[in-house]
Write a protein that holds these residues in place. Sequence first.
Motif, short mmCIF file in Angstrom:
data_model
loop_
_atom_site.label_atom_id
_atom_site.label_comp_id
_atom_site.label_asym_id
_atom_site.label_seq_id
_atom_site.Cartn_x
_atom_site.Cartn_y
_atom_site.Cartn_z
N PRO A 149 0.81 -1.23 0.00
CA PRO A 149 0.00 0.00 0.00
C PRO A 149 0.84 1.27 0.00
O PRO A 149 0.54 2.22 -0.73
N ALA A 150 1.91 1.28 0.81
CA ALA A 150 2.76 2.47 0.83
C ALA A 150 3.47 2.66 -0.50
O ALA A 150 3.61 3.80 -0.99
N ALA A 197 2.36 1.68 -3.46
CA ALA A 197 1.37 2.14 -4.43
C ALA A 197 1.07 3.62 -4.24
O ALA A 197 0.95 4.38 -5.22
N LEU A 198 0.94 4.03 -2.99
CA LEU A 198 0.69 5.45 -2.71
C LEU A 198 1.85 6.32 -3.20
O LEU A 198 1.65 7.38 -3.80
N LEU A 199 3.07 5.87 -2.95
CA LEU A 199 4.25 6.61 -3.39
C LEU A 199 4.30 6.69 -4.91
O LEU A 199 4.64 7.74 -5.47
N VAL A 223 1.76 6.50 -7.08
CA VAL A 223 0.68 7.30 -7.65
C VAL A 223 0.89 8.79 -7.40
O VAL A 223 0.70 9.62 -8.31
N PHE A 224 1.31 9.15 -6.21
CA PHE A 224 1.38 10.56 -5.85
C PHE A 224 2.78 11.16 -5.94
O PHE A 224 2.93 12.37 -5.73
#
Length: 283
Positions: free
Chosen positions: A23-24, A26-28, A30-31
């Motif tokens: 999750p971390a 993927a967040l990194l 995407v953003f």
Amino acid sequence: MAAQLAIKQPAATRWGGWLLLLPAAALLAVFFLVPLGLMVQTSFRNGIETYQEIFTSPIYGLVLGNTLRTAALTTLLCLLLAYPYTYVLTRVGPRLRLIMLGVVLLPFWTSLLVRSFAWVGLLQDSGILNGALQTLGLIDEPLQLIRTPLGVLIGMVHVLLPYMVLPLMTTMGQIDGSVLRAAGSLGAGPFKRFFRIFLPLSLPGIISGCVLVLVLSLGFYITPALLGDAKDAMIGETIVQEVTRYGPVMASALGLVLLVGTLVSLALLLAVQRIGSSRKGVQ
């Protein structure tokens, strides 16, 4: 069988740890990674001409120089102000320590925009500071404090000072006072105890505070825009102007130059920290 289970257990645990990071990651991606890739693509829309203009144009050279100079001076002033303040803060009683810490943290309770506008009111020609100096008879004419590099430094140091105090407070609070007392009992004077023991032990806090202040000050926008002049513009102001007037190509290139400059600054500070740690280990 038991041996096979013992071998498989660490592997399952290891893969479970990597799954928790998804999750971390993927967040990194995407953003951060995707916008960064779009910035790189946009900055090369005109080839390398955009970067050639940045490094050959005197205007952008002046902007980069102003940014580096202001960030370095802000970091240095924050360190010079925060170090003695934090030294006293970590050595007073609990009640006074709480008051001193509250004074440092007070700016966090107010919006950055409000603080910057407050400095506009304080530093302008008819502001409180010039009025007080004229009332005391120290000056005959108002000092030019706003729309100057000095005004930008004052505002940025005020905003970023807590970011220097907090890492120093953490490091200094962990220094064992018995080490200093032992050095004193062996004949070391106050200056020798400070420069040979306390200062090297507080070096991690110095490096951490300098990294925080330097990184934040390189991309500062609101305070320099309100307190500074157009001829002393920093790279954050220039990026905003490029986006609003000419589009995202030059702004993306300037943003990448700022990112690379920040990473180089971090690498230099980490190198200094490693050199200091190696010398400390040799001693």
